[in-house]
Design an enzyme around this catalytic site. Structure first.
Site, PDB file in Angstrom:
ATOM      1  N   ASP A 159       1.208  -0.893   0.200  1.00 51.13           N
ATOM      2  CA  ASP A 159      -0.012  -0.144  -0.320  1.00 51.13           C
ATOM      3  C   ASP A 159       0.700   0.694  -0.147  1.00 51.13           C
ATOM      4  O   ASP A 159       2.037   1.365   0.972  1.00 51.13           O
ATOM      5  CB  ASP A 159      -1.011   0.218   1.808  1.00 51.13           C
ATOM      6  CG  ASP A 159      -2.028   0.900   1.575  1.00 51.13           C
ATOM      7  OD1 ASP A 159      -1.372   2.089   0.289  1.00 51.13           O
ATOM      8  OD2 ASP A 159      -3.015   0.680   2.415  1.00 51.13           O
ATOM      9  N   ASP A 230     -10.248   4.167  -1.586  1.00 49.67           N
ATOM     10  CA  ASP A 230     -11.159   3.318  -0.781  1.00 49.67           C
ATOM     11  C   ASP A 230     -12.517   2.841  -0.774  1.00 49.67           C
ATOM     12  O   ASP A 230     -13.386   4.127  -0.910  1.00 49.67           O
ATOM     13  CB  ASP A 230     -10.977   3.545   0.811  1.00 49.67           C
ATOM     14  CG  ASP A 230      -9.628   3.182   1.465  1.00 49.67           C
ATOM     15  OD1 ASP A 230      -8.999   2.623  -0.242  1.00 49.67           O
ATOM     16  OD2 ASP A 230      -9.203   3.145   2.386  1.00 49.67           O
TER      17      ASP A 230
HETATM   18  C1  GLA Z   1      -5.702   2.013   2.762  1.00 46.35           C
HETATM   19  C2  GLA Z   1      -5.920   0.828   1.653  1.00 46.35           C
HETATM   20  C3  GLA Z   1      -6.861   0.004   3.326  1.00 46.35           C
HETATM   21  C4  GLA Z   1      -6.783  -0.117   4.683  1.00 46.35           C
HETATM   22  C5  GLA Z   1      -5.393   1.158   5.027  1.00 46.35           C
HETATM   23  C6  GLA Z   1      -5.080   0.589   5.972  1.00 46.35           C
HETATM   24  O1  GLA Z   1      -6.106   2.853   3.093  1.00 46.35           O
HETATM   25  O2  GLA Z   1      -7.036   1.470   1.352  1.00 46.35           O
HETATM   26  O3  GLA Z   1      -7.846  -0.588   1.944  1.00 46.35           O
HETATM   27  O4  GLA Z   1      -4.753  -1.219   4.049  1.00 46.35           O
HETATM   28  O5  GLA Z   1      -5.337   1.552   3.949  1.00 46.35           O
HETATM   29  O6  GLA Z   1      -4.228   1.373   6.954  1.00 46.35           O
END
Ligand code: GLA
Length: 413
Positions: A159, A230
């Site tokens: 990520d 997200d």
């Molecule tokens: C980002 C990702 C999420 C999750 C969070 C964790 O927002 O897109 O899917 O993994 O980080 O902190």
């Protein structure tokens, strides 16, 4: 990727890592890796983030693994149990990252998940910090990859998060193309580190679709890549994400998938219709099916959605051809997905909330390349249905009609 291409890439990877002498002796001696055949269909499993977020711990992961088995989800195809952010502790003097107190023994946890016939996933960032502010892999990529392999990890979600300020904005201020090149190099670096371990590890890119990742992700090892920001358990967000997938169908296929983010089925205040449509559309999109709900407290109707084998079969169809939106009429959309053996899945979604029986939606089969009566199965009722041109369809708000036609009568016949 063709096997010959990946073998030569493998040789290159081995050569460059050996030259840098950055790997431990045992990794240098490891058998050169062969092509890793993973994610031939979209990965299925469960991930801790959408429901538990920072509350995930060793006990919760074991409970999730137990439930994946007990609920029949494993038998339906859910295999990966993925730990998302907030497992990370501190690095020691040798740079080894230790899990925090919530995860006393990661190897033992991986062994437990494997003992259930499941696989286990983990999460990190190319930056110094994850999105949750925990330690990322920047400067420790090979070391972390080796550790994951030693633990028995089968899946890595990587990520971007702090890589943006840490590296991209610092090293290439105000130069977006240069920033994107740094991002691509960071993903490629972890891909090589994972490949050197020789362990088949699904590599999941989480960089929110930046720089049209679907165009370059597979060339640097992506088995799946997030296409958007997200997901949240709200209809408007889910529908917005579905709309953003239009046109991306050309980029998906066995080993490399568009990822519209994890499932919110069973979370928040989504209605039963919304949960059904969410799951249907992820199946039509050949999306990874990573449930994100509270498995020990799953309601029967949610379990019924997540384990609907007919719908899962659409998602997992071996042709691996992602569905596409064929047309829309106001707020009603018609999507189709071509399946192995010439079958066709048709999804009609009422994304709005203001169409009534005085003016039902009329299905136009010609726009789908079909002619005459189509006999299929309604995958949410299990009943045989006949679709005819111009037939009126009444769908509740945010609900879906999903039909599989095994022998479509097409206009070309
Ligand atoms: C980002 C990702 C999420 C999750 C969070 C964790 O927002 O897109 O899917 O993994 O980080 O902190």
């Amino acid at each position: 990727m063709h096997i010959s291409a990946s073998l030569s890439l493998a040789a290159l990877v081995m050569a460059s890592f050996t030259a840098q002498s950055q790997v431990a002796p045992q990794a240098q001696l490891a058998t050169p890796q062969v092509a890793q055949v993973v994610a031939q269909t979209p990965p299925m499993g469960w991930n801790s983030w959408n429901y538990f977020a920072g509350r995930v711990d060793d006990k919760g992961i074991r409970a999730a693994a137990d439930q994946v088995v007990a609920t029949g989800m494993k038998d339906a195809g859910y295999i990966y149990v993925n730990i998302d952010d907030t497992w990370e502790g501190e690095r020691d003097a040798s740079g080894v990252l230790h899990p925090n107190a919530k995860f006393p023994d990661m190897k033992a946890l991986a062994d437990y998940v494997h003992s259930k016939g499941l696989k286990i996933g983990i999460y990190s960032s190319p930056g110094s910090k994850t999105c949750g502010g925990y330690a990322g892999s920047l400067g420790h990529e090979e070391q972390d990859a080796r550790m994951y392999a030693e633990w028995g990890i089968d899946y890595l979600k990587y990520d971007m998060c702090s890589f943006i300020p840490d590296v991209m904005e610092k090293q290439a201020p105000n130069d977006k193309p240069a920033q994107m090149r740094l991002m691509i190099a960071a993903y490629s670096k972890m891909d090589k580190a994972l490949k050197v371990t020789g362990r088949p590890i699904v590599f999941s890119f989480c960089q929110y679709g930046w720089d049209s990742v679907w165009e370059w992700g597979p060339s640097v090892g992506a088995n799946l890549w997030r296409t958007t920001g997200d997901v949240t358990p709200e209809w408007d967000r889910i529908y917005a994400i579905v709309s953003q997938q239009e046109g991306l169908e050309a980029y998906a296929g066995p080993g490399h998938w568009n990822d519209p983010d994890m499932l919110e089925v069973g979370n928040g205040k989504l209605s039963l219709e919304e949960n059904r449509t969410h799951f249907t559309m992820w199946a039509m999109l050949a999306a990874p099916l990573l449930a994100g709900n509270d498995l020990p407290n799953m309601k029967p109707e949610i379990k019924a959605i997540l384990t609907n084998r007919d719908v899962i079969a659409i998602d997992q169809d071996r042709l691996g051809k992602q569905g596409a939106r064929i047309y829309s009429d106001g707020e009603v959309e018609v999507w189709t997905r071509h399946l192995a053996g010439g079958a066709l899945a048709i999804a009609v979604v009422d994304a709005g909330d203001s169409r009534y029986s005085t003016h039902p939606f009329h299905l136009n089969l010609h726009k789908l390349g079909l002619t005459g009566k189509q006999t299929g199965k309604n995958l949410w009722t299990g009943k045989t249905v006949e679709l005819t041109d111009n037939m009126p369809l009444e769908l509740a708000s945010h609900d879906v009609l999903l039909v599989r036609v095994d022998k479509p009568n097409s206009q070309l016949q």
